[in-house]
Design a protein around this motif. Structure first.
Motif, short mmCIF file in Angstrom:
data_model
loop_
_atom_site.label_atom_id
_atom_site.label_comp_id
_atom_site.label_asym_id
_atom_site.label_seq_id
_atom_site.Cartn_x
_atom_site.Cartn_y
_atom_site.Cartn_z
N GLY A 33 4.42 18.33 -14.48
CA GLY A 33 2.57 18.00 -15.05
C GLY A 33 1.55 17.50 -14.77
N GLU A 34 2.14 16.62 -13.63
CA GLU A 34 1.51 15.74 -12.88
C GLU A 34 0.52 16.08 -12.73
OE1 GLU A 34 4.33 15.87 -9.53
OE2 GLU A 34 4.20 16.04 -11.81
N ASN A 35 -0.74 15.25 -12.54
CA ASN A 35 -2.43 15.25 -11.68
C ASN A 35 -2.26 14.75 -10.66
OD1 ASN A 35 -3.34 14.80 -14.50
ND2 ASN A 35 -3.76 16.72 -13.80
N ILE A 36 -1.45 13.60 -10.11
CA ILE A 36 -1.16 12.74 -8.93
C ILE A 36 0.47 12.56 -8.93
CG2 ILE A 36 -1.24 10.44 -8.20
CD1 ILE A 36 -3.68 10.05 -9.63
N LEU A 37 1.20 12.82 -7.56
CA LEU A 37 2.84 12.48 -7.07
C LEU A 37 2.75 10.98 -6.31
CD1 LEU A 37 5.07 13.02 -7.67
CD2 LEU A 37 5.39 14.81 -5.81
N PHE A 38 3.04 9.91 -7.09
CA PHE A 38 2.60 9.20 -5.29
C PHE A 38 4.11 8.78 -4.41
CE2 PHE A 38 0.80 5.90 -9.07
CZ PHE A 38 -0.93 6.82 -8.16
N ILE A 94 0.84 -1.46 0.39
CA ILE A 94 -0.29 -0.26 -0.09
C ILE A 94 1.26 1.47 -0.15
CG2 ILE A 94 -1.65 1.35 1.45
CD1 ILE A 94 -3.05 -1.48 1.92
N HIS A 95 0.37 2.16 -0.83
CA HIS A 95 0.65 3.00 -0.82
C HIS A 95 0.71 4.89 -0.42
CE1 HIS A 95 4.72 1.25 -2.62
NE2 HIS A 95 4.02 0.83 -3.24
N LYS A 96 1.11 5.58 -0.92
CA LYS A 96 0.17 6.90 -0.66
C LYS A 96 0.65 7.76 -1.82
CE LYS A 96 -1.19 6.59 3.60
NZ LYS A 96 -2.14 6.37 4.07
N VAL A 126 -2.82 4.31 -2.10
CA VAL A 126 -2.97 3.25 -3.22
C VAL A 126 -2.69 2.07 -3.25
CG1 VAL A 126 -1.86 3.97 -5.11
CG2 VAL A 126 -1.86 5.52 -4.46
N LYS A 127 -3.72 1.35 -4.38
CA LYS A 127 -3.40 -0.82 -3.88
C LYS A 127 -3.17 -0.30 -5.50
CE LYS A 127 -6.22 -0.88 -0.37
NZ LYS A 127 -8.07 -1.55 -0.30
N ILE A 128 -2.02 -1.50 -5.54
CA ILE A 128 -1.68 -1.99 -6.64
C ILE A 128 -2.76 -3.22 -6.70
CG2 ILE A 128 -0.32 -2.86 -8.69
CD1 ILE A 128 1.15 -0.83 -6.46
N ILE A 129 -4.09 -3.16 -7.85
CA ILE A 129 -4.62 -4.02 -7.91
C ILE A 129 -4.79 -5.35 -8.22
CG2 ILE A 129 -6.87 -3.07 -6.49
CD1 ILE A 129 -8.18 -2.56 -9.32
N ILE A 142 -7.56 3.83 -5.81
CA ILE A 142 -7.08 5.43 -5.00
C ILE A 142 -8.17 5.53 -4.91
CG2 ILE A 142 -5.56 7.31 -5.31
CD1 ILE A 142 -5.05 7.08 -8.34
N GLY A 143 -8.19 5.23 -3.28
CA GLY A 143 -9.88 5.20 -2.67
C GLY A 143 -10.57 4.59 -3.01
N GLU A 144 -11.64 5.28 -3.64
CA GLU A 144 -12.55 4.55 -4.79
C GLU A 144 -12.53 4.31 -5.55
OE1 GLU A 144 -16.55 6.84 -3.97
OE2 GLU A 144 -16.77 5.98 -1.85
N ALA A 145 -11.60 5.46 -6.40
CA ALA A 145 -11.25 5.65 -8.04
C ALA A 145 -10.50 4.09 -8.47
CB ALA A 145 -10.71 6.66 -8.50
#
Length: 153
Positions: free
Chosen positions: A73-78, A3-5, A143-146, A93-96
């Motif tokens: 230019g990212e939308n999401i930084l992990f 699990i990440h953030k 953040v989960k890698i599913i 990521i959450g529900e998305a």
């Protein structure tokens, strides 16, 4: 399961230009559309979301280039390197849910920060994703890698 953030989130509205992208409080990912109010929404659903890992910023810093988050230019930084995963990998990521579609090509606009930056980050500049499931994302979201896809020889 690892699990990440989400470290931070960014979005540019129509009419805004340049880098870094502005930080926002939340991103609303919409299936078959993109990010609500983002200037690129509705254009290319396979490139609806751009993700970057903090490792890219660390690489720039190792080369004496100090840029603020959002500059690529990212939308999401992990908090991990998404380049460790292959096309087809799904992140929850959450529900998305988003799925890797392709690596981002090098952008000479990054030279505004340093002439060497486009070359330094050419293999880890970012990754495009499509939205598989709508949902809201905030700074600190889990953040989960599913599903991890492997290259086929």
């Amino acid at each position: 399961m690892i699990i990440h953030k989400v470290i931070d989130i960014f979005s540019a509205k129509k009419g805004q230009s340049g880098l870094p992208r502005p930080k926002v409080d939340k991103l609303e990912l919409i299936l078959d559309f993109g990010i609500k109010d983002d200037k690129f929404a509705g254009k290319d659903i396979d490139k609806a979301v751009m993700i970057v890992g903090k490792t890219t910023y660390e690489l720039a810093k190792e080369n004496n280039i100090n840029i603020e988050y959002g500059s690529l230019g990212e939308n999401i930084l992990f908090d991990f390197n998404p380049h460790d995963y292959h096309i087809g990998t799904i992140f929850e990521i959450g529900e998305a849910q988003i799925q890797i579609t392709e690596n981002c090509t090098i952008c000479n606009h990054l030279a505004v920060f340093d002439d060497d930056l486009p070359i330094i980050v050419q293999d880890c500049r970012g990754i495009y994703c499509k939205i598989l499931k709508s949902g809201e994302i905030k700074k600190g979201s889990t953040v989960k890698i599913i599903e991890k896809q492997h290259n086929v020889a």
